[in-house]
Design a protein around this motif. Sequence first.
Motif, PDB file in Angstrom:
ATOM      1  N   PHE A  41      39.907  14.995  49.748  1.00  0.00           N
ATOM      2  CA  PHE A  41      40.570  16.137  49.120  1.00  0.00           C
ATOM      3  C   PHE A  41      40.247  16.236  47.637  1.00  0.00           C
ATOM      4  O   PHE A  41      40.010  17.324  47.108  1.00  0.00           O
ATOM      5  N   LYS A  42      40.196  15.098  46.955  1.00  0.00           N
ATOM      6  CA  LYS A  42      39.917  15.100  45.522  1.00  0.00           C
ATOM      7  C   LYS A  42      38.484  15.514  45.210  1.00  0.00           C
ATOM      8  O   LYS A  42      38.176  15.881  44.064  1.00  0.00           O
ATOM      9  N   ASP A  43      37.608  15.467  46.228  1.00  0.00           N
ATOM     10  CA  ASP A  43      36.203  15.839  46.022  1.00  0.00           C
ATOM     11  C   ASP A  43      35.931  17.314  46.301  1.00  0.00           C
ATOM     12  O   ASP A  43      34.804  17.777  46.152  1.00  0.00           O
ATOM     13  N   ILE A  44      36.967  18.049  46.747  1.00  0.00           N
ATOM     14  CA  ILE A  44      36.787  19.491  46.956  1.00  0.00           C
ATOM     15  C   ILE A  44      36.768  20.147  45.583  1.00  0.00           C
ATOM     16  O   ILE A  44      37.787  20.218  44.887  1.00  0.00           O
ATOM     17  N   GLU A  45      35.614  20.580  45.185  1.00  0.00           N
ATOM     18  CA  GLU A  45      35.452  21.105  43.829  1.00  0.00           C
ATOM     19  C   GLU A  45      36.049  22.498  43.706  1.00  0.00           C
ATOM     20  O   GLU A  45      35.769  23.393  44.522  1.00  0.00           O
ATOM     21  N   TYR A  46      36.873  22.666  42.694  1.00  0.00           N
ATOM     22  CA  TYR A  46      37.409  23.995  42.432  1.00  0.00           C
ATOM     23  C   TYR A  46      36.509  24.710  41.440  1.00  0.00           C
ATOM     24  O   TYR A  46      36.312  24.250  40.324  1.00  0.00           O
ATOM     25  N   VAL A  47      35.954  25.823  41.895  1.00  0.00           N
ATOM     26  CA  VAL A  47      35.133  26.652  41.006  1.00  0.00           C
ATOM     27  C   VAL A  47      35.728  28.049  41.010  1.00  0.00           C
ATOM     28  O   VAL A  47      36.300  28.498  42.002  1.00  0.00           O
ATOM     29  N   SER A  48      35.594  28.722  39.890  1.00  0.00           N
ATOM     30  CA  SER A  48      36.121  30.081  39.796  1.00  0.00           C
ATOM     31  C   SER A  48      35.480  30.959  40.859  1.00  0.00           C
ATOM     32  O   SER A  48      34.261  30.961  41.031  1.00  0.00           O
ATOM     33  N   LEU A  49      36.306  31.691  41.560  1.00  0.00           N
ATOM     34  CA  LEU A  49      35.833  32.519  42.666  1.00  0.00           C
ATOM     35  C   LEU A  49      35.400  33.900  42.166  1.00  0.00           C
ATOM     36  O   LEU A  49      36.029  34.477  41.278  1.00  0.00           O
ATOM     37  N   ASP A  50      34.320  34.414  42.769  1.00  0.00           N
ATOM     38  CA  ASP A  50      33.792  35.727  42.401  1.00  0.00           C
ATOM     39  C   ASP A  50      34.489  36.795  43.247  1.00  0.00           C
ATOM     40  O   ASP A  50      33.993  37.216  44.286  1.00  0.00           O
ATOM     41  N   PHE A  51      35.645  37.233  42.779  1.00  0.00           N
ATOM     42  CA  PHE A  51      36.427  38.186  43.554  1.00  0.00           C
ATOM     43  C   PHE A  51      35.761  39.560  43.619  1.00  0.00           C
ATOM     44  O   PHE A  51      35.837  40.245  44.644  1.00  0.00           O
ATOM     45  N   GLU A  52      35.105  39.958  42.536  1.00  0.00           N
ATOM     46  CA  GLU A  52      34.414  41.245  42.571  1.00  0.00           C
ATOM     47  C   GLU A  52      33.261  41.202  43.567  1.00  0.00           C
ATOM     48  O   GLU A  52      33.003  42.166  44.290  1.00  0.00           O
ATOM     49  N   GLY A  53      32.565  40.063  43.598  1.00  0.00           N
ATOM     50  CA  GLY A  53      31.489  39.898  44.573  1.00  0.00           C
ATOM     51  C   GLY A  53      32.016  39.956  45.990  1.00  0.00           C
ATOM     52  O   GLY A  53      31.373  40.546  46.881  1.00  0.00           O
ATOM     53  N   MET A  54      33.193  39.373  46.243  1.00  0.00           N
ATOM     54  CA  MET A  54      33.793  39.417  47.581  1.00  0.00           C
ATOM     55  C   MET A  54      34.176  40.847  47.956  1.00  0.00           C
ATOM     56  O   MET A  54      33.945  41.294  49.085  1.00  0.00           O
ATOM     57  N   LYS A  55      34.729  41.580  47.003  1.00  0.00           N
ATOM     58  CA  LYS A  55      35.099  42.982  47.286  1.00  0.00           C
ATOM     59  C   LYS A  55      33.857  43.799  47.622  1.00  0.00           C
ATOM     60  O   LYS A  55      33.875  44.651  48.531  1.00  0.00           O
ATOM     61  N   ASN A  56      32.763  43.551  46.892  1.00  0.00           N
ATOM     62  CA  ASN A  56      31.505  44.256  47.171  1.00  0.00           C
ATOM     63  C   ASN A  56      30.962  43.877  48.547  1.00  0.00           C
ATOM     64  O   ASN A  56      30.424  44.727  49.269  1.00  0.00           O
ATOM     65  N   ARG A  57      31.086  42.598  48.898  1.00  0.00           N
ATOM     66  CA  ARG A  57      30.626  42.126  50.201  1.00  0.00           C
ATOM     67  C   ARG A  57      31.389  42.837  51.321  1.00  0.00           C
ATOM     68  O   ARG A  57      30.807  43.247  52.331  1.00  0.00           O
ATOM     69  N   ILE A  58      32.687  42.967  51.140  1.00  0.00           N
ATOM     70  CA  ILE A  58      33.514  43.663  52.128  1.00  0.00           C
ATOM     71  C   ILE A  58      33.074  45.120  52.262  1.00  0.00           C
ATOM     72  O   ILE A  58      32.889  45.633  53.369  1.00  0.00           O
ATOM     73  N   GLN A  59      32.889  45.781  51.117  1.00  0.00           N
ATOM     74  CA  GLN A  59      32.523  47.190  51.154  1.00  0.00           C
ATOM     75  C   GLN A  59      31.140  47.399  51.764  1.00  0.00           C
ATOM     76  O   GLN A  59      30.929  48.359  52.531  1.00  0.00           O
TER      77      GLN A  59
END
Length: 353
Positions: free
Chosen positions: A4-22
């Motif tokens: 669990f401690k090795d799961i790296e938290y990186v800032s998520l690209d929410f705009e990229g996800m919205k574009n992917r959905i669209q």
Amino acid sequence: MKNFKDIEYVSLDFEGMKNRIQNLVDKISSIGESTEGQTSEETCESLDKEFLDFQKEAIHFLTVATVKYIESYIDGTDEKIFEEVSYVMQQLSLCDSTVIYEAISKSPYRKHFEEKFGKFLLETQVKESELHQAGEEFMIKEQELLAKLHKTISDVKFEYEGREISATEIDVLVDSDDPEVRKKARYARLKGFADRGDEFATLMDEIIKVRTSLAKANGFDNYLEYENIGKSRFSYGEKELHKFCDNVKKHLLPLVEKSNKKIQERLGLERYTSDDTEIYFADGNAKPLGDAKFVREKIQEMYDDMSPRLSELFHRMNDNGYMEIEPSDTKITGLAFTIKLPEVKSAFILQTM
């Protein structure tokens, strides 16, 4: 399994996800039918792949966001975590993937999709799309208020016999086998929250108002109707819930009253009050014999005896840090939950001993 401690938290690209959905919505909406009135096999296979690739990315987003969410409960006093969770939950609420299912439901691809992934998936997601027709500003505000409520609960202080004590300490005292200690501790816990009562009242009032606005923006009369869909209550509603509550009062409440009378006699109390709830023995409730390490070992023994599959599952969770049961002054008092981390195919258990 990754620790669990090795799961790296990186800032998520929410705009990229919205574009992917669209982009996926646009592709689904643009496909045509063959002369037989069906989508070609090649097109279906291509859309299947894109849909599964999107699901994989969505699972990654959810897992990373959940890691930060868990961290906020492990340490509810960390300002940086609080700010990040507040932002992540706001943005996650705006990444509406139900529009993909809406597009599928109106597309000739629908028949193939239902055969491959099932009708129920499509039906439930299309129904849930009713929650995201409008009101983005209210979704953002709701998540902001919930994060603030979470932080406010974490910051509550408790005064007991002239000294300030932690949530972990108060949790031990409220279950004391001494009725007087129990009464004082429960009063102290309630007073800790009551001292910030105006703050909690203001937050709750704001949450109610913003949720009502969110529901009405999406065409519902109230938030209750809105949340019935959010809770996947597709085959029952308020009528059935009221009937269930009535049955609880009719059939279960008398049993609870009889049980409480027996407990009162066992505890040797003249009166059974709210200060005595969840106390079952005069010499105190059962307590773990050892520390968190001891408890983990005994839980492992239990699962070893139950089945090889459960034994192996708990081994993986325990060995890789997917249990947080150690006492901590930074955890929110009285809280326990299990939450899934889909990308690593594991649950995470949080409990304050």
